[in-house]
Design a protein around this motif. Structure first.
Motif, PDB file in Angstrom:
ATOM      1  N   ARG A  77      23.447  44.319 -28.294  1.00 24.19           N
ATOM      2  CA  ARG A  77      24.615  43.469 -28.031  1.00 24.19           C
ATOM      3  C   ARG A  77      24.216  42.247 -27.213  1.00 24.19           C
ATOM      4  NH1 ARG A  77      29.512  42.904 -24.890  1.00 24.19           N
ATOM      5  NH2 ARG A  77      28.691  44.101 -23.142  1.00 24.19           N
ATOM      6  N   HIS A 125      24.309  38.132 -28.341  1.00 25.59           N
ATOM      7  CA  HIS A 125      24.946  37.090 -27.537  1.00 25.59           C
ATOM      8  C   HIS A 125      23.991  35.921 -27.314  1.00 25.59           C
ATOM      9  CE1 HIS A 125      27.308  35.237 -24.273  1.00 25.59           C
ATOM     10  NE2 HIS A 125      26.145  35.100 -23.651  1.00 25.59           N
ATOM     11  N   ASP A 135      28.014  28.728 -17.485  1.00 23.24           N
ATOM     12  CA  ASP A 135      28.949  29.612 -18.182  1.00 23.24           C
ATOM     13  C   ASP A 135      28.874  31.003 -17.547  1.00 23.24           C
ATOM     14  OD1 ASP A 135      30.435  31.204 -19.897  1.00 23.24           O
ATOM     15  OD2 ASP A 135      29.709  30.183 -21.715  1.00 23.24           O
ATOM     16  N   PRO A 136      29.959  31.491 -16.923  1.00 27.56           N
ATOM     17  CA  PRO A 136      29.903  32.811 -16.277  1.00 27.56           C
ATOM     18  C   PRO A 136      29.609  33.941 -17.244  1.00 27.56           C
ATOM     19  CG  PRO A 136      32.152  31.971 -16.342  1.00 27.56           C
ATOM     20  CD  PRO A 136      31.268  30.845 -16.752  1.00 27.56           C
ATOM     21  N   ARG A 137      29.945  33.770 -18.534  1.00 25.35           N
ATOM     22  CA  ARG A 137      29.644  34.825 -19.509  1.00 25.35           C
ATOM     23  C   ARG A 137      28.135  34.991 -19.672  1.00 25.35           C
ATOM     24  NH1 ARG A 137      33.148  32.452 -24.344  1.00 25.35           N
ATOM     25  NH2 ARG A 137      32.055  30.631 -23.511  1.00 25.35           N
ATOM     26  N   ASN A 138      27.416  33.877 -19.654  1.00 27.62           N
ATOM     27  CA  ASN A 138      25.953  33.966 -19.759  1.00 27.62           C
ATOM     28  C   ASN A 138      25.357  34.646 -18.532  1.00 27.62           C
ATOM     29  OD1 ASN A 138      26.141  32.595 -22.191  1.00 27.62           O
ATOM     30  ND2 ASN A 138      25.720  30.600 -21.264  1.00 27.62           N
ATOM     31  N   ALA A 143      26.858  36.846 -16.633  1.00 31.89           N
ATOM     32  CA  ALA A 143      27.187  38.274 -16.701  1.00 31.89           C
ATOM     33  C   ALA A 143      26.279  39.005 -17.675  1.00 31.89           C
ATOM     34  CB  ALA A 143      28.659  38.448 -17.109  1.00 31.89           C
ATOM     35  N   MET A 144      25.980  38.387 -18.808  1.00 33.04           N
ATOM     36  CA  MET A 144      25.076  39.021 -19.767  1.00 33.04           C
ATOM     37  C   MET A 144      23.651  39.074 -19.232  1.00 33.04           C
ATOM     38  SD  MET A 144      26.970  40.038 -22.203  1.00 33.04           S
ATOM     39  CE  MET A 144      25.916  40.415 -23.589  1.00 33.04           C
ATOM     40  N   THR A 145      23.274  38.103 -18.418  1.00 34.75           N
ATOM     41  CA  THR A 145      21.959  38.152 -17.780  1.00 34.75           C
ATOM     42  C   THR A 145      21.872  39.331 -16.831  1.00 34.75           C
ATOM     43  OG1 THR A 145      21.775  35.739 -17.933  1.00 34.75           O
ATOM     44  CG2 THR A 145      20.301  36.853 -16.394  1.00 34.75           C
ATOM     45  N   ARG A 150      23.478  42.108 -17.121  1.00 37.83           N
ATOM     46  CA  ARG A 150      23.391  43.324 -17.942  1.00 37.83           C
ATOM     47  C   ARG A 150      21.972  43.511 -18.468  1.00 37.83           C
ATOM     48  NH1 ARG A 150      28.492  45.107 -18.827  1.00 37.83           N
ATOM     49  NH2 ARG A 150      27.913  46.460 -20.552  1.00 37.83           N
TER      50      ARG A 150
END
Length: 619
Positions: free
Chosen positions: A511, A515, A529-532, A534-536, A538
């Motif tokens: 997943r 992304h 980008d906060p989504r990036n 957060a994925m970092t 993870r």
């Protein structure tokens, strides 16, 4: 070579009444009888803080230096080279006796200088993992002393080892080997302020670099003989200046034409200090590139050293459990106590697995160290904080008492919470790792062979630190490849619960891959980008799980310690999976918590190290 010569005498600045004259030599006796400033001192002034120790602390620190030598030569004396000074260094029992040792006494009072100097320059520094093992006893004894005596001068010296001229390297090596100290101002550990000037103005002239102003903070103590600083150089009439940051090595001692810098309570003041062109470390204007190279080492080593302090906190809490537990433990109940101890133990052993793997990767897989060191700087402080949160209720209000172990726990935990997020900092780690991930998602993940077994094995002959092999961009990721390869092994061994967890982690890695594969390879706005981000985060937890799995697989092959226990790896993955919100990671059963709790107590009773990379009793 003298790092800097000044053509104008330093301006007279009033000194504190209790401060020694700058030209007055400071003796070892002076260092040992410094007045303590207490445990609540701000982290920025730790270099001036005197640490309460007993009479054995100086001998303990000297033992660490000898242990470092043994670790590199393979010799084994009465003290294990990997564990240093024994029980007192781990529990910090000397911190309660009232005798003071200056944290800024320099490497001469402790014999740590040789541990920080590469072998080719007459020291014993060779491998990062052995460096961590050699210095951890200092951090177990007192975190502020460890930062001032080891971490700060090491961070400064690494710049010279990586990119300094032969003359600079020889000068700094002699300085450390002869008992001097090297200070760092605004170095890689200062989040968001790496290249701040603090009122220091640097101009390029035909004769070198002209410094005026004050630079703070000054780490590594007031006795430092040289200062390494980042600065932005401005041009002067008829002389152009390089763009970007420049790293300079400035002398702080007496020089033929006056003083290069005058020490103040909050730093160093320069008054028309002229440094020669040879004072630049690396090419002028290339400070950012040098920062990223040294960060691969400091971002791994310093958080790994802070785990020694967390280990002493865990040990102090467990000693309270086996002694007089106190009313706080009595109100918690046995299941809550087991859950708290198990959680702290699992967090610290998982953090140690990642930090040790990254330290060994500096020699085995230097091309992947840029991302691994960033992961260590993000994950290890978080796991340390979670472990302290679990351990705090075991002591309750007793942490405020002045007698027994509780005050030392409070001292260690207070400074650990202040220091761990700052070396080099979670956001710095994310910002460094994130630009690598779109490339890794396209070309590395699920396309790379798993990391070699020697990355996780204890002992063995590994390549040493090779500064020229550290690259700023990682193009492979063999550690994450451990995840998809481990599921089949667990299933074949009949460990169905473990196999289910590994499958969930592998699906999460896929997943994350999807992304980042959608993102552009080069985009300066990725970190906004906060989504990036957060994925970092993870992805870094997935690397932690892979490090734990790799270490478990190697330990299972050799039958070494609690790391080979299937219960340990299952509980560790379950706890990491809950942080990721994986459905397969259910709450830990009470029996599993009790098993881990008993294992932690057994290690404490047997006086064994909690690090996952060794299982031998502490010498």
């Amino acid at each position: 070579m003298t790092p800097g010569r000044t053509t104008a005498a330093a301006r007279v600045v009033p000194r504190r009444p209790d401060a020694p004259h700058p030209s007055t030599p400071r003796t070892d006796t002076d260092a040992r009888t410094s007045t303590s400033t207490g445990s609540g001192t701000d982290a920025r002034t730790d270099a001036r803080t005197s640490i309460g120790t007993d009479a054995r602390s100086d001998a303990d620190a000297r033992t660490v230096a000898r242990s470092g030598t043994d670790a590199h030569t393979g010799a084994r004396t009465g003290t294990d080279a990997r564990t240093g000074s024994g029980t007192d260094a781990r529990t910090g029992s000397g911190a309660r006796t009232g005798t003071s040792t200056s944290a800024g006494a320099g490497t001469g009072a402790t014999g740590l200088g040789s541990v920080l100097v590469p072998v080719v320059l007459g020291g014993v520094l060779d491998r990062a993992d052995i460096l961590v093992e050699s210095l951890r006893p200092v951090f177990r004894h007192d975190v502020t002393a460890g930062m001032a005596l080891a971490a700060a001068p090491l961070t400064a010296a690494l710049h010279v080892w990586c990119a300094g001229s032969p003359q600079q390297q020889r000068h700094v090596a002699d300085l450390l080997l002869q008992g001097g100290s090297l200070a760092l101002s605004r170095g890689p550990h200062t989040v968001g302020q790496v290249f701040a000037t603090d009122g220091l103005h640097t101009r390029q002239t035909r004769d070198g670099y002209l410094l005026d102003g004050t630079r703070t903070p000054l780490t590594a103590g007031p006795e430092a003989a040289a200062l390494l600083l980042y600065t932005t150089v401005a041009p002067s009439r008829g002389v152009t200046a390089p763009g970007g940051a420049t790293v300079l090595l400035a002398g702080l001692g007496a020089v033929p034409h006056g003083r290069a810098g005058l020490r103040l309570p909050d730093g160093v003041r320069f008054t028309r200090c002229l440094l020669p062109p040879a004072a630049a470390v690396a090419e002028p204007g290339r400070g950012t590139a040098l920062f990223l190279r040294t960060l691969q080492v400091t971002g791994t080593v310093v958080p790994a050293l802070l785990l020694g302090t967390a280990d002493s906190c865990l040990r102090l809490a467990l000693r309270r459990l086996t002694g007089a537990p106190g009313p706080a433990v009595g109100r918690m109940g046995s299941r809550d106590v087991a859950r708290a101890v198990a959680g702290a133990f699992l967090d610290l052993t998982a953090a140690d697995a990642l930090a040790t793997t990254a330290a060994r990767a500096l020699g085995v897989l230097p091309g992947e160290s840029a991302v691994l060191s960033a992961a260590v700087s993000c994950v290890v402080p978080m796991l340390i904080e979670d472990a302290l949160q679990d351990l705090g209720p075991l002591l309750g209000a007793r942490a405020l008492w002045r007698d027994g172990d509780e005050p030392h726990f409070a001292h260690q935990a207070h400074h650990l919470r202040a220091l761990a997020p700052r070396w080099p900092g979670a956001f710095t780690g994310r910002a460094i790792a994130l630009p690598h991930l779109p490339f890794l998602a396209r070309h590395a993940w699920f396309n790379t062979s798993p990391a070699p077994a020697r990355l996780f094995a204890t002992g063995g002959d590994l390549p040493g630190l090779a500064w020229q092999r550290l690259v700023p961009f990682s193009r492979t990721d063999s550690l994450s490849a451990v995840l998809p390869a481990a599921g089949g092994r667990a299933r074949a061994a009949g460990h169905d619960e473990l196999a289910r967890l590994i499958t969930a982690f592998t699906a999460e890695l896929d997943r994350v891959r999807r992304h980042f594969a959608r993102l552009p390879l080069t985009d300066p706005s990725l970190t906004s980008d906060p989504r990036n981000l957060a994925m970092t985060d993870r992805y870094m937890l997935l690397l932690t799980a892979a490090a734990c799995l790799g270490r478990h697989q190697e330990a299972s092959r050799t039958g070494q310690g609690h790391v080979a226990d299937t219960v340990w790896i299952t509980a560790t993955l379950r706890r990491l999976g809950r942080r990721l919100g994986l459905g397969a990671a259910s709450a830990s059963p009470a029996a599993e918590n009790r098993h881990i709790h008993d294992e932690a107590l057994r290690h404490c009773a047997a006086d064994e190290d909690f690090g996952v990379h060794r299982a031998a009793p502490v010498a």
